[in-house]
Scaffold this motif. Structure first.
Motif, PDB file in Angstrom:
ATOM      1  N   LEU A  64      -0.227   3.447  -1.464  1.00 11.63           N
ATOM      2  CA  LEU A  64       1.154   3.268  -1.028  1.00 11.63           C
ATOM      3  C   LEU A  64       2.123   3.831  -2.060  1.00 11.63           C
ATOM      4  N   PHE A  65       1.766   3.724  -3.335  1.00 15.90           N
ATOM      5  CA  PHE A  65       2.596   4.286  -4.393  1.00 15.90           C
ATOM      6  C   PHE A  65       2.178   5.709  -4.738  1.00 15.90           C
ATOM      7  N   ARG A  66       0.893   5.957  -4.799  1.00 15.40           N
ATOM      8  CA  ARG A  66       0.403   7.249  -5.276  1.00 15.40           C
ATOM      9  C   ARG A  66       0.711   8.389  -4.319  1.00 15.40           C
ATOM     10  N   ILE A  67       0.795   8.086  -3.023  1.00 15.62           N
ATOM     11  CA  ILE A  67       0.937   9.143  -2.030  1.00 15.62           C
ATOM     12  C   ILE A  67       2.368   9.259  -1.512  1.00 15.62           C
ATOM     13  N   THR A  68       3.074   8.131  -1.419  1.00  9.29           N
ATOM     14  CA  THR A  68       4.417   8.174  -0.846  1.00  9.29           C
ATOM     15  C   THR A  68       5.455   8.547  -1.902  1.00  9.29           C
ATOM     16  N   THR A  69       6.585   9.050  -1.432  1.00  8.86           N
ATOM     17  CA  THR A  69       7.696   9.384  -2.320  1.00  8.86           C
ATOM     18  C   THR A  69       8.983   8.876  -1.704  1.00  8.86           C
ATOM     19  N   GLY A  70       9.886   8.417  -2.534  1.00  5.87           N
ATOM     20  CA  GLY A  70      11.187   7.991  -2.054  1.00  5.87           C
ATOM     21  C   GLY A  70      11.150   6.645  -1.359  1.00  5.87           C
ATOM     22  N   PRO A  71      12.320   6.116  -0.965  1.00  6.40           N
ATOM     23  CA  PRO A  71      12.390   4.844  -0.250  1.00  6.40           C
ATOM     24  C   PRO A  71      11.639   4.915   1.078  1.00  6.40           C
TER      25      PRO A  71
END
Length: 210
Positions: A64-71
């Motif tokens: 969820l953190f490693r792949i996504t970017t931004g809000p």
């Protein structure tokens, strides 16, 4: 989350109370191209914005953190006491038999925008808040400062914080409020007999609110 209007809860303060009492939430997102859920303890900050904000943390390696970017859009689901209700508890069963089983429960959905927080000071403050919420009532509360500072710094490197700014709160309190006074009393007695004083109290409290 569809339910008849009589079961809807709209008061933020009531939903906030449940969120504090049952802080282990399902954090649901679709940011990875499919619906996923992470199960995490959250800390409510009720004065942040119209409906409050939720602070939490996940492992640094979580996709969820490693792949996504931004809000990202997210929903936190909080579940309070819940349980099966047998028709045998209703006096009306003996009168006419026109009763069926049901399930009583209380649920809060908190929707909003999730932003990650990597600032070490923010994350350390969050850990202080989280442990205080669950330790302050103990005879000898554990504090973050009880652990060696170097050890805690290593722990922080494996975590990433997040803030979910709540933009919509919705709740369902389905606790037999559609039943007669006699059947309500039967539900309360039945739940108490099965050691479910928590759910029985919710039935009694909501009946008084009607």
């Amino acid at each position: 989350m569809f339910q008849p209007q009589m079961f809807h809860e709209t008061r933020p303060e009531v939903m906030h109370d449940l969120m504090r009492a049952h802080p282990f939430a399902a954090l649901v997102t679709d940011a990875l191209g499919q619906i996923t859920a992470d199960h995490v303890p959250l800390v409510l900050h009720p004065k942040a914005g119209e409906y409050g904000a939720l602070h939490g943390h996940i492992a640094h390696g979580n996709p969820l953190f490693r792949i996504t970017t931004g809000p990202i859009s997210a929903m936190a689901i909080f579940q309070g006491p819940q349980g099966y209700v047998t028709p045998s508890w209703y006096p009306s069963k003996r009168e006419h038999g026109k009763v069926v089983p049901t399930w009583n429960y209380v649920i809060v959905h908190a929707r909003g925008i999730l932003r990650f927080q990597q600032d070490p000071d923010w994350l350390m403050q969050h850990l202080h808040d989280l442990t205080h919420a669950h330790e302050s009532h103990r005879p000898v509360p554990w504090q973050v400062s009880d652990a060696p500072a170097e050890f805690m710094q290593r722990q922080l490197r494996g975590l990433v914080g997040f803030e979910l700014t709540i933009t919509e709160l919705s709740g369902v309190w389905k606790v037999s409020q559609n039943k007669t006074e006699a059947d309500l009393a039967g539900v309360r007695d039945g739940l108490n007999a099965e050691g479910r004083a928590d759910l029985s109290q919710l039935v009694a409290d909501r009946a008084r609110d009607q």
